[in-house]
Write a protein that holds these residues in place. Structure first.
Motif, short mmCIF file in Angstrom:
data_model
loop_
_atom_site.label_atom_id
_atom_site.label_comp_id
_atom_site.label_asym_id
_atom_site.label_seq_id
_atom_site.Cartn_x
_atom_site.Cartn_y
_atom_site.Cartn_z
N LYS A 150 3.64 -3.60 2.97
CA LYS A 150 2.88 -3.31 3.17
C LYS A 150 2.02 -3.52 4.24
CE LYS A 150 3.21 -2.09 -1.60
NZ LYS A 150 3.16 -1.02 -1.76
N VAL A 151 2.66 -4.36 4.97
CA VAL A 151 1.87 -4.88 6.40
C VAL A 151 2.96 -4.61 7.71
CG1 VAL A 151 1.43 -6.90 7.31
CG2 VAL A 151 0.96 -7.04 5.13
N PHE A 152 3.75 -4.84 7.96
CA PHE A 152 5.08 -4.86 9.21
C PHE A 152 4.88 -3.02 9.48
CE2 PHE A 152 5.17 -9.13 8.96
CZ PHE A 152 4.05 -9.23 10.20
N VAL A 158 8.76 -11.44 0.64
CA VAL A 158 9.35 -10.93 1.93
C VAL A 158 9.25 -9.62 2.23
CG1 VAL A 158 10.74 -11.08 4.20
CG2 VAL A 158 10.44 -13.00 2.92
N ASP A 159 9.66 -8.75 1.29
CA ASP A 159 9.62 -7.31 1.07
C ASP A 159 8.83 -6.29 0.89
OD1 ASP A 159 12.14 -7.93 0.47
OD2 ASP A 159 12.49 -7.44 -1.52
N GLY A 211 13.78 -11.31 12.82
CA GLY A 211 13.79 -12.89 12.88
C GLY A 211 11.73 -13.44 13.04
N MET A 212 11.51 -12.62 12.46
CA MET A 212 9.97 -12.89 12.08
C MET A 212 10.03 -13.31 11.00
SD MET A 212 7.19 -9.51 13.36
CE MET A 212 5.94 -10.14 12.39
N MET A 213 10.82 -12.70 9.68
CA MET A 213 11.13 -13.06 8.35
C MET A 213 12.01 -14.05 8.63
SD MET A 213 8.79 -11.68 6.64
CE MET A 213 7.17 -11.10 8.47
N LEU A 214 12.69 -14.83 8.98
CA LEU A 214 13.28 -15.98 9.01
C LEU A 214 13.45 -17.34 9.00
CD1 LEU A 214 16.44 -16.43 10.39
CD2 LEU A 214 15.73 -17.73 12.12
N ASP A 215 11.85 -17.36 8.72
CA ASP A 215 11.41 -19.21 8.25
C ASP A 215 10.33 -18.38 7.35
OD1 ASP A 215 13.18 -20.54 9.61
OD2 ASP A 215 12.03 -19.65 11.46
N VAL A 216 10.36 -17.34 6.78
CA VAL A 216 9.09 -17.53 5.73
C VAL A 216 10.47 -17.42 4.15
CG1 VAL A 216 7.53 -15.33 4.65
CG2 VAL A 216 8.11 -15.29 7.15
N SER A 217 9.55 -17.95 3.33
CA SER A 217 9.52 -18.60 2.34
C SER A 217 10.30 -16.95 1.60
CB SER A 217 8.30 -19.54 1.33
OG SER A 217 8.60 -19.40 0.06
N PRO A 218 10.54 -17.41 0.47
CA PRO A 218 11.02 -15.82 -0.80
C PRO A 218 9.70 -15.43 -1.15
CG PRO A 218 13.21 -16.85 -0.81
CD PRO A 218 11.84 -17.40 -0.30
#
Length: 130
Positions: free
Chosen positions: A54-56, A48-49, A22-29
């Motif tokens: 590297k973060v979450f 996103v990957d 859900g957090m990545m739903l509206d994040v540009s590739p």
């Protein structure tokens, strides 16, 4: 179409649910995601990957009960600012941390294209020291 403010509010709501998809739903590739120098995940991650890996994933594995609490969203049109606090316990030391943070989001075409974090990295580093 959702407003930029709603896109960021939805991202934070998904974060509160620990819903990475859900957090990545509206994040540009090809998002450029910058974690502040001195922070455990420091650097600029592209896509996103990389953000997930590297973060979450790092925060989830190295910190117990790591959370972000949102206090305020500031609507700047194509830039949205989130103000809040991080908290969690570093697993290797058992030390807790709480630090104020500001996130600056850039949006274009209904997608998050940029993220930059500003936080007190000394408080984070103190929790990570053995």
């Amino acid at each position: 179409m959702k407003t930029n403010l709603q896109i960021i509010a939805d991202h934070y709501a998904a974060s509160a649910r620990q819903d990475v998809v859900g957090m990545m739903l509206d994040v540009s590739p090809d998002v450029a995601w910058t974690e502040m120098a001195g922070f455990p995940c420091a650097g600029t991650w592209t896509g996103v990957d990389q953000v997930i890996d590297k973060v979450f994933k790092v925060l989830g594995s190295e910190w117990e009960a790591y959370t972000f609490s949102l206090d305020q969203l500031i609507d700047g049109g194509d830039q949205i600012v989130g103000v809040g606090s991080y908290q969690g316990t570093y697993r290797k030391t058992g030390k807790a941390m709480q630090a104020r943070v500001t996130h600056v989001w850039r949006l274009a075409g209904g997608k998050i294209v940029g993220f930059e974090q500003f936080t007190d990295t000394l408080l984070v580093a103190q929790a990570m020291r053995g």
